[in-house]
Write a protein that holds these residues in place. Structure first.
Motif, short mmCIF file in Angstrom:
data_model
loop_
_atom_site.label_atom_id
_atom_site.label_comp_id
_atom_site.label_asym_id
_atom_site.label_seq_id
_atom_site.Cartn_x
_atom_site.Cartn_y
_atom_site.Cartn_z
N SER A 78 4.42 -2.65 -40.32
CA SER A 78 3.95 -2.56 -38.94
C SER A 78 2.74 -3.46 -38.69
CB SER A 78 3.59 -1.11 -38.61
OG SER A 78 3.13 -1.04 -37.28
N SER A 79 2.72 -4.09 -37.52
CA SER A 79 1.59 -4.95 -37.19
C SER A 79 0.39 -4.14 -36.68
CB SER A 79 2.00 -5.99 -36.15
OG SER A 79 2.24 -5.36 -34.91
N ALA A 80 0.57 -2.86 -36.45
CA ALA A 80 -0.56 -2.01 -36.05
C ALA A 80 -0.63 -0.86 -37.04
CB ALA A 80 -0.36 -1.46 -34.65
N GLY A 81 -1.57 -0.93 -37.95
CA GLY A 81 -1.64 0.07 -39.01
C GLY A 81 -2.72 1.09 -38.74
N GLN A 82 -3.29 1.58 -39.84
CA GLN A 82 -4.34 2.60 -39.83
C GLN A 82 -5.48 2.27 -38.88
OE1 GLN A 82 -4.97 5.36 -42.39
NE2 GLN A 82 -2.74 5.32 -42.15
N SER A 83 -5.70 0.96 -38.67
CA SER A 83 -6.86 0.58 -37.87
C SER A 83 -6.60 0.78 -36.37
CB SER A 83 -7.20 -0.88 -38.14
OG SER A 83 -6.09 -1.67 -37.75
N CYS A 84 -5.36 1.09 -36.01
CA CYS A 84 -5.07 1.28 -34.59
C CYS A 84 -5.33 2.73 -34.20
CB CYS A 84 -3.63 0.88 -34.27
SG CYS A 84 -3.20 1.13 -32.53
N SER A 85 -6.52 2.98 -33.65
CA SER A 85 -6.88 4.37 -33.38
C SER A 85 -6.01 4.93 -32.25
CB SER A 85 -8.36 4.49 -33.05
OG SER A 85 -8.67 3.72 -31.93
N LEU A 86 -5.53 4.06 -31.37
CA LEU A 86 -4.65 4.54 -30.30
C LEU A 86 -3.42 5.22 -30.89
CD1 LEU A 86 -3.57 2.75 -27.06
CD2 LEU A 86 -1.81 3.44 -28.66
N LEU A 87 -2.82 4.60 -31.92
CA LEU A 87 -1.63 5.20 -32.53
C LEU A 87 -1.99 6.44 -33.33
CD1 LEU A 87 0.65 2.26 -33.76
CD2 LEU A 87 1.02 3.82 -31.83
N GLN A 88 -3.06 6.35 -34.12
CA GLN A 88 -3.45 7.51 -34.94
C GLN A 88 -3.68 8.74 -34.05
OE1 GLN A 88 -3.10 7.13 -38.17
NE2 GLN A 88 -2.72 4.95 -37.83
N ASP A 89 -4.33 8.47 -32.92
CA ASP A 89 -4.58 9.52 -31.94
C ASP A 89 -3.26 10.12 -31.42
OD1 ASP A 89 -7.27 10.07 -30.75
OD2 ASP A 89 -6.02 10.07 -28.92
N ALA A 90 -2.32 9.23 -31.14
CA ALA A 90 -1.03 9.68 -30.62
C ALA A 90 -0.26 10.47 -31.68
CB ALA A 90 -0.21 8.49 -30.14
N TYR A 91 -0.34 10.05 -32.94
CA TYR A 91 0.35 10.78 -34.01
C TYR A 91 -0.16 12.23 -34.07
CZ TYR A 91 1.53 6.11 -35.91
OH TYR A 91 1.95 4.83 -36.08
N ARG A 92 -1.49 12.35 -34.00
CA ARG A 92 -2.09 13.70 -34.04
C ARG A 92 -1.61 14.53 -32.85
NH1 ARG A 92 -6.67 11.23 -36.09
NH2 ARG A 92 -7.47 10.72 -34.05
N ARG A 93 -1.62 13.90 -31.68
CA ARG A 93 -1.23 14.61 -30.46
C ARG A 93 0.20 15.13 -30.59
NH1 ARG A 93 -2.83 10.68 -27.35
NH2 ARG A 93 -0.83 9.88 -26.58
N TYR A 94 1.10 14.25 -31.04
CA TYR A 94 2.50 14.67 -31.10
C TYR A 94 2.76 15.62 -32.26
CZ TYR A 94 3.77 12.18 -27.01
OH TYR A 94 3.86 11.82 -25.70
N LEU A 126 7.04 1.58 -36.48
CA LEU A 126 7.00 0.16 -36.81
C LEU A 126 6.74 -0.66 -35.54
CD1 LEU A 126 7.57 -2.26 -38.71
CD2 LEU A 126 10.00 -1.93 -38.24
N ILE A 127 5.57 -1.30 -35.48
CA ILE A 127 5.26 -2.19 -34.36
C ILE A 127 5.65 -3.60 -34.79
CG2 ILE A 127 3.50 -3.00 -32.75
CD1 ILE A 127 3.95 0.02 -32.60
N THR A 128 6.52 -4.25 -34.04
CA THR A 128 7.11 -5.50 -34.52
C THR A 128 6.43 -6.75 -34.00
OG1 THR A 128 8.70 -5.41 -32.70
CG2 THR A 128 9.40 -4.47 -34.80
N SER A 129 5.80 -6.68 -32.84
CA SER A 129 5.19 -7.91 -32.31
C SER A 129 3.83 -8.13 -32.96
CB SER A 129 5.09 -7.79 -30.79
OG SER A 129 3.94 -8.43 -30.33
N PRO A 130 3.46 -9.40 -33.24
CA PRO A 130 2.16 -9.66 -33.88
C PRO A 130 1.01 -9.13 -33.03
CG PRO A 130 3.40 -11.72 -33.52
CD PRO A 130 4.24 -10.61 -33.00
N ASP A 131 1.15 -9.19 -31.72
CA ASP A 131 0.12 -8.60 -30.86
C ASP A 131 0.58 -7.22 -30.41
OD1 ASP A 131 -1.90 -7.94 -29.20
OD2 ASP A 131 -1.45 -9.44 -27.65
N SER A 132 0.10 -6.20 -31.10
CA SER A 132 0.58 -4.84 -30.88
C SER A 132 0.10 -4.26 -29.55
CB SER A 132 0.09 -3.93 -32.00
OG SER A 132 -1.33 -3.80 -31.89
N GLY A 133 -0.96 -4.83 -28.98
CA GLY A 133 -1.52 -4.29 -27.74
C GLY A 133 -2.53 -3.19 -27.99
#
Ligand code: NAG
Ligand code: NAG
Ligand code: NAG
Length: 558
Positions: A78-94, A126-133
């Protein structure tokens, strides 16, 4: 904008104007029974997915979720890993949505069925684009697509950007259900999904009544559950000015219902924007002028037009005074601030329902009209003002949305202007959509989705049937429709009743704007929506019922 015109039309149709209230009320049940389709309740083959994804295959093979050991993780590539707090936050939420209820259940119940070799142990993202947003803001151009494959031993959610991943997480959570023993289960499923329209909004009005931040955030949360992606914040209007401006603090000091308790501080606004961003939601503020500005006048002397009674000022004020240079100096500073506070590429400039009577009464305005050669055509004066305002806002590099009157009055607009259609009956708004797109402008629709208008029965079915592309026009014209917004105007709405009034009625609009055009089966919608509504309730959202029924986990109050 008030719903005055619309309300008048509705009241007229109901016979209110002829004093027929009682007849109307007697007829209500009968009318609604006729208007609605007879629904037969039962499970949908699409489970409780809402809005329905573009492509879904759910098999009859089911797995148990491996309880507390179940994980939502980043896929290795994935192009957005542990450092992407937006995703980590969403994982916790879900994770919480999936298991918070289970943990509260009595131990043992359904236990032996959790985990084991047949269990689903993981959802890999899995985030596929190099710029994950990940670190940016969603925009009208964001790729919100995703693909979801649920199979053993793990499920995979694949998306070009985090915005699609957020939608995919919601969809995954909607696939999980409780079996007859209360164990969390999911079927082997393949989904490929993307929105039909890029702009799927909710308008809330924090001027008629002040809306506490908590209520706004709860509704952003619910918007994410329904894949809405634009919060249109109708933040100020005639009644009050709760937006605390750094440049002009007097506006809320004088114009809010209360200068300390009924205002949005810069920190509040930041919080709303960030809370939205973490859920893939844009925040588009509306600062409606030149009408709907009574509250602005309290803190900004000389901004509004003094009305006259005969040859003397009457003491009351009309729309923004379009003939003073100071007006445009004010607007320049004001919108400079707005453009830095709100990161979205668009700001909504209103422009609806300008009342000309005050302008007509004022001798200075009359003189100006004569000098400009406007004759008695006050819409020319309105255009004069709006054009100058649009030029000012254009220098801030923002795009703008405006209510349809600005287009109707022939104001010169930048080609990327969004025209927001809200007026008329079905025939009139479809004609308007045709006219706006024939002129090459992008447009979005709200007319059929004024959710502040309530009636007895299942009015969501009417909202569900309306389609923003149903008008006479070419394919190219249809492509200019970027979506729509459900509006909840605030005359009769505050923190006590906002959420149940909006949900799940707005969910009907959510599916219309997300799902394929041919998803129109009201019966199937009813079956999915009743479960979706119970899911919102289980997540703590007091969404009102569709009809007589029950939820496995009823609302527990606040
Ligand atoms: C999921 O699988 C179960 C058990 O095989 C089946 O009864 C149910 O209909 C399936 N759900 C959907 C939505 O297909
Ligand atoms: C307003 O601005 C215009 C253009 O800059 C100028 O010609 C005019 O004199 C100004 N009017 C006043 C009253 O200052
Ligand atoms: C659309 O344009 C036609 C032709 O100019 C006009 O007759 C009609 O009234 C317009 N529709 C609306 C809703 O303004």
């Amino acid at each position: 904008m008030t719903a005055t015109l619309q309300l008048a039309l509705v009241l007229l149709a109901m016979g209110f104007s002829q004093g027929k209230q009682h007849n109307y009320l007697d007829q209500v049940d009968q009318l609604d029974a006729e208007a609605e389709i007879e629904l037969s309740a039962g499970p949908s083959k699409f489970g409780s997915l809402w809005p329905l994804p573009q492509k879904v295959e759910i098999s009859g093979v089911s797995f148990k979720l491996a309880g507390v050991s179940f994980k939502i993780t980043d896929a290795k590539q994935s192009s957005a890993g542990q450092s992407c707090s937006l995703l980590q936050d969403a994982y916790r939420r879900y994770y919480d949505y999936l298991f918070a209820g289970a943990k509260r259940q009595e131990p043992g119940k359904g236990r032996q069925r959790l985990g084991g070799p047949a269990g689903l142990s993981e959802l890999q993202v899995l985030i596929t684009s190099p710029d994950s947003g990940c670190d940016g803001y969603p925009s009208v151009k964001s790729d919100e697509s995703y693909e979801l494959k649920v199979d053993q031993p793990y499920a995979v959610l694949k998306a070009p950007t985090v915005w699609g991943a957020l939608h995919g997480l919601e969809t995954f959570s909607q696939l999980v259900y409780e079996d007859e023993y209360g164990a969390k289960s999911i079927n082997s499923t393949t989904i490929s999904d993307f929105p039909r329209f890029a702009h799927r909004g909710i308008l809330l009005d924090s001027s008629r009544h002040f809306l506490p931040i908590k209520v706004i955030l709860a509704n952003l949360e619910t918007m994410a559950m329904n894949k809405f992606n634009v919060f249109h914040w109708h933040i100020v209007d005639d009644q009050s000015f709760p937006y605390m401006s750094r440049t002009f603090p007097q506006l809320s000091q004088q114009g809010a219902y209360h200068p300390y308790t009924h205002v949005y501080t810069p920190a509040d606004v930041k919080m709303v924007i960030e809370f939205g961003r973490l859920r893939g939601i844009r925040v588009v503020p509306e600062f409606d002028t030149p009408g709907h500005t009574q509250s602005w006048g309290k803190g900004q002397p000389d901004l509004l037009t003094p009305c006259y009674s005969g040859s003397k000022p009457s003491g009351s004020f009309g729309p923004v005074n379009p003939i003073l240079n100071t007006t445009y100096e004010f607007m320049t500073w004001f919108f400079k601030e707005i453009s830095t506070v709100f990161p979205d590429a668009y700001v909504h400039l209103g422009g609806d329902e300008v009342d000309f009577s005050c302008w007509k009464s004022n001798p200075d305005i009359q003189k100006f009209m004569a000098e400009q050669g406007f004759g008695q055509d006050y819409s020319k004066l309105e255009s004069f003002y709006i054009q100058k305002l649009l030029d000012i806002v254009a220098t801030t590099q923002k795009g703008y949305m405006i209510w349809q009157e600005v287009f109707d009055n022939g104001v010169k607009l930048k080609p990327n202007t969004l025209i927001h259609v809200w007026k008329g009956n079905e025939q009139q708004y479809q004609s308007e959509m045709a006219n706006v797109t024939a002129s090459g402008f992008q447009t979005l629709l709200s007319t059929p989705w004024y959710l502040n208008r309530i009636s007895y029965g299942q009015d969501w079915q009417g909202h569900y049937r309306a389609d923003p592309q149903d008008f006479k026009g070419t394919e190219a014209q249809k492509k200019l429709v970027i979506g729509g917004e459900a509006c909840l105007w605030g005359e009769y709405v505050d923190a006590t009743n906002l959420t149940p009034r909006l949900w799940p009625r707005a969910s009907a609009v959510a599916e219309r704007l997300w799902s394929a055009k041919d998803v129109t089966d009201v019966n199937d919608a009813y079956n999915r929506l009743s479960v979706h509504r119970c899911r919102m309730v289980e997540r703590g959202i007091p969404a009102q019922p569709l009809f007589s029924s029950y939820c496995p986990h009823e609302y527990k109050g606040i």
